[in-house]
Write a protein that holds these residues in place. Sequence first.
Motif, mmCIF file in Angstrom:
data_model
loop_
_atom_site.group_PDB
_atom_site.id
_atom_site.type_symbol
_atom_site.label_atom_id
_atom_site.label_comp_id
_atom_site.label_asym_id
_atom_site.label_seq_id
_atom_site.Cartn_x
_atom_site.Cartn_y
_atom_site.Cartn_z
ATOM 1 N N ARG A 84 1.177 -1.078 0.310
ATOM 2 C CA ARG A 84 0.121 -0.210 -0.117
ATOM 3 C C ARG A 84 1.062 1.025 -0.195
ATOM 4 O O ARG A 84 2.642 0.998 1.018
ATOM 5 N N PRO A 85 0.384 2.101 -1.020
ATOM 6 C CA PRO A 85 1.315 3.780 -0.743
ATOM 7 C C PRO A 85 1.437 3.883 0.358
ATOM 8 O O PRO A 85 0.958 4.219 1.820
ATOM 9 N N GLY A 86 2.846 4.406 0.917
ATOM 10 C CA GLY A 86 3.680 4.617 1.702
ATOM 11 C C GLY A 86 3.921 3.512 2.476
ATOM 12 O O GLY A 86 4.606 3.927 4.259
ATOM 13 N N ALA A 87 3.556 1.885 3.076
ATOM 14 C CA ALA A 87 3.380 1.193 3.571
ATOM 15 C C ALA A 87 5.526 0.632 3.522
ATOM 16 O O ALA A 87 5.528 0.621 4.689
ATOM 17 N N ALA A 88 5.574 0.737 3.211
ATOM 18 C CA ALA A 88 7.132 0.912 2.653
ATOM 19 C C ALA A 88 8.086 1.382 3.386
ATOM 20 O O ALA A 88 9.230 1.003 4.483
ATOM 21 N N GLU A 89 8.450 2.917 3.073
ATOM 22 C CA GLU A 89 8.524 3.564 4.043
ATOM 23 C C GLU A 89 8.610 3.693 5.481
ATOM 24 O O GLU A 89 9.282 3.625 6.677
ATOM 25 N N ARG A 90 7.128 3.492 6.230
ATOM 26 C CA ARG A 90 6.797 3.039 7.514
ATOM 27 C C ARG A 90 7.852 1.702 8.567
ATOM 28 O O ARG A 90 7.728 1.982 9.194
ATOM 29 N N ILE A 91 7.081 0.856 7.500
ATOM 30 C CA ILE A 91 8.058 -0.955 7.616
ATOM 31 C C ILE A 91 9.251 -0.472 8.024
ATOM 32 O O ILE A 91 10.462 -1.249 8.490
ATOM 33 N N THR A 92 10.291 0.255 6.468
ATOM 34 C CA THR A 92 11.257 0.193 6.233
ATOM 35 C C THR A 92 11.711 0.960 8.059
ATOM 36 O O THR A 92 12.279 0.739 8.525
ATOM 37 N N ALA A 93 11.353 2.246 8.454
ATOM 38 C CA ALA A 93 11.844 3.205 9.496
ATOM 39 C C ALA A 93 12.357 2.198 11.053
ATOM 40 O O ALA A 93 12.471 1.832 11.395
ATOM 41 N N ARG A 94 10.872 1.548 10.847
ATOM 42 C CA ARG A 94 10.685 0.700 11.991
ATOM 43 C C ARG A 94 11.512 -0.847 12.100
ATOM 44 O O ARG A 94 12.316 -1.360 12.885
ATOM 45 N N LEU A 95 11.799 -1.434 10.932
ATOM 46 C CA LEU A 95 13.615 -2.197 10.532
ATOM 47 C C LEU A 95 14.146 -1.778 11.362
ATOM 48 O O LEU A 95 15.691 -2.415 12.096
ATOM 49 N N ASP A 96 14.512 -0.888 10.537
ATOM 50 C CA ASP A 96 15.655 0.209 10.841
ATOM 51 C C ASP A 96 16.043 0.664 11.804
ATOM 52 O O ASP A 96 17.663 0.647 12.671
ATOM 53 N N THR A 97 15.268 0.374 12.886
ATOM 54 C CA THR A 97 15.549 0.847 14.585
ATOM 55 C C THR A 97 15.703 0.380 15.165
ATOM 56 O O THR A 97 15.481 0.395 16.694
ATOM 57 N N ALA A 98 14.562 -1.290 15.150
ATOM 58 C CA ALA A 98 14.570 -2.117 15.949
ATOM 59 C C ALA A 98 15.722 -2.827 16.246
ATOM 60 O O ALA A 98 16.638 -2.768 15.499
ATOM 61 N N HIS A 99 15.273 -3.321 17.826
ATOM 62 C CA HIS A 99 16.783 -4.259 18.701
ATOM 63 C C HIS A 99 17.155 -5.361 17.536
ATOM 64 O O HIS A 99 15.965 -5.911 16.944
ATOM 65 N N ARG A 100 18.027 -5.622 17.429
ATOM 66 C CA ARG A 100 18.514 -7.028 17.055
ATOM 67 C C ARG A 100 18.631 -7.661 17.762
ATOM 68 O O ARG A 100 19.410 -7.764 19.252
ATOM 69 N N TRP A 101 17.855 -9.438 17.576
ATOM 70 C CA TRP A 101 17.861 -9.803 19.131
ATOM 71 C C TRP A 101 17.834 -11.356 18.207
ATOM 72 O O TRP A 101 17.822 -11.708 17.263
ATOM 73 N N HIS A 102 18.928 -12.804 19.059
ATOM 74 C CA HIS A 102 19.854 -13.325 18.653
ATOM 75 C C HIS A 102 19.869 -14.464 19.862
ATOM 76 O O HIS A 102 19.799 -14.056 21.140
ATOM 77 N N PRO A 103 19.897 -15.513 19.917
ATOM 78 C CA PRO A 103 20.119 -16.769 21.142
ATOM 79 C C PRO A 103 21.618 -16.059 21.622
ATOM 80 O O PRO A 103 23.154 -15.997 20.673
ATOM 81 N N GLY A 104 21.399 -16.476 22.712
ATOM 82 C CA GLY A 104 22.731 -15.714 23.320
ATOM 83 C C GLY A 104 22.784 -14.993 24.479
ATOM 84 O O GLY A 104 23.275 -14.577 25.269
ATOM 85 N N ILE A 105 21.721 -14.019 23.761
ATOM 86 C CA ILE A 105 20.927 -12.879 24.896
ATOM 87 C C ILE A 105 19.858 -12.797 25.255
ATOM 88 O O ILE A 105 19.206 -13.456 24.966
ATOM 89 N N PRO A 106 19.536 -11.993 26.854
ATOM 90 C CA PRO A 106 18.765 -12.221 27.015
ATOM 91 C C PRO A 106 17.246 -11.807 26.490
ATOM 92 O O PRO A 106 17.477 -10.531 25.533
ATOM 93 N N LEU A 107 16.238 -11.905 26.969
ATOM 94 C CA LEU A 107 15.188 -11.384 25.908
ATOM 95 C C LEU A 107 14.100 -10.294 25.631
ATOM 96 O O LEU A 107 14.904 -9.591 27.136
ATOM 97 N N PRO A 108 14.632 -8.868 25.905
ATOM 98 C CA PRO A 108 14.212 -7.286 25.623
ATOM 99 C C PRO A 108 13.127 -7.134 26.048
ATOM 100 O O PRO A 108 12.556 -7.678 26.316
ATOM 101 N N ALA A 109 13.439 -6.341 26.154
ATOM 102 C CA ALA A 109 12.221 -5.556 27.532
ATOM 103 C C ALA A 109 11.500 -4.819 26.169
ATOM 104 O O ALA A 109 10.980 -3.759 26.601
ATOM 105 N N CYS A 110 10.787 -4.866 25.525
ATOM 106 C CA CYS A 110 9.838 -4.984 24.612
ATOM 107 C C CYS A 110 9.655 -6.077 24.022
ATOM 108 O O CYS A 110 9.945 -6.770 23.603
#
Length: 266
Positions: A133-159
């Motif tokens: 949908r119009p504008g969806a790519a930009e909104r989700i890109t912003a969310r992805l690029d600011t999201a914390h990255r979790w991987h096995p071996g670290i605690p679960l995040p507080a979010c």
Amino acid sequence: MPGDTLSFAKQKIKTGHTGHVAGGVWFAVESGGKRTLYCGDVVPESAVFPMTAMPECDMMLLDCSYGDDAIPASERAKQIVEWVLARPEGAVLPTPLSGRSLELLAILPGPLAIADVMYEPLKAQIADPSLLRPGAAERITARLDTAHRWHPGIPLPACPLLVHDGMGSAGPATLALEMAEQKGHPVLLSGHLPEGSPAHRMREQGRADWFRLPTHPTLPQNKLLWENSGRPRLLGHSSEAKLLNAMQQALPALVTTAVTGDSIEI
């Protein structure tokens, strides 16, 4: 691609967006003066993916995964957002890698985290803005690029933490759910829970909550799709007989006795 029209011998095949995943299509096959429409999985009111209006037809094969569920996506999204906001210590949200992950990214408030291995596949799904949908790519890109990255071996995040798959049977969700279960960390499930899956077990034991985030049509949406296609003869797929029977009053053209292997003449 959605929107293409293909010709084979004396058959013409029209396609359109399904609203379910990037690039997903429904098919309208015209042959011998009759038109049959197969929609596969569709989401008429997705916040992320477009759905193209389907043409009139003589026979329609419709996504009946949710049976007579009539709760709209807007209400489900509100429930999920309220649930997340009430758990500031964080929560694990198992989700399929395609489709619903982007729907969740579009509605979740505040900081969030994703499993590190999800980043590139999710970016690939929004690489072509014409499939969203119009504008969806930009909104989700912003969310992805600011999201914390979790991987096995670290605690679960507080979010809120998105991990695939949605059933907890594979991928980073397997470990994340084990960690959440051990620590009593909140878990929210939002899709199909097959019997025997870790997600199904956790819900049955009261160790996880569940709000369905629609990635298939509700009953009112199916009724509108059917009416807009000329009220054709109707088959429901991806559904048990008891769910089809529950839909028949709203969809009187629905054939509830058809089974795999039957032949139906249009």
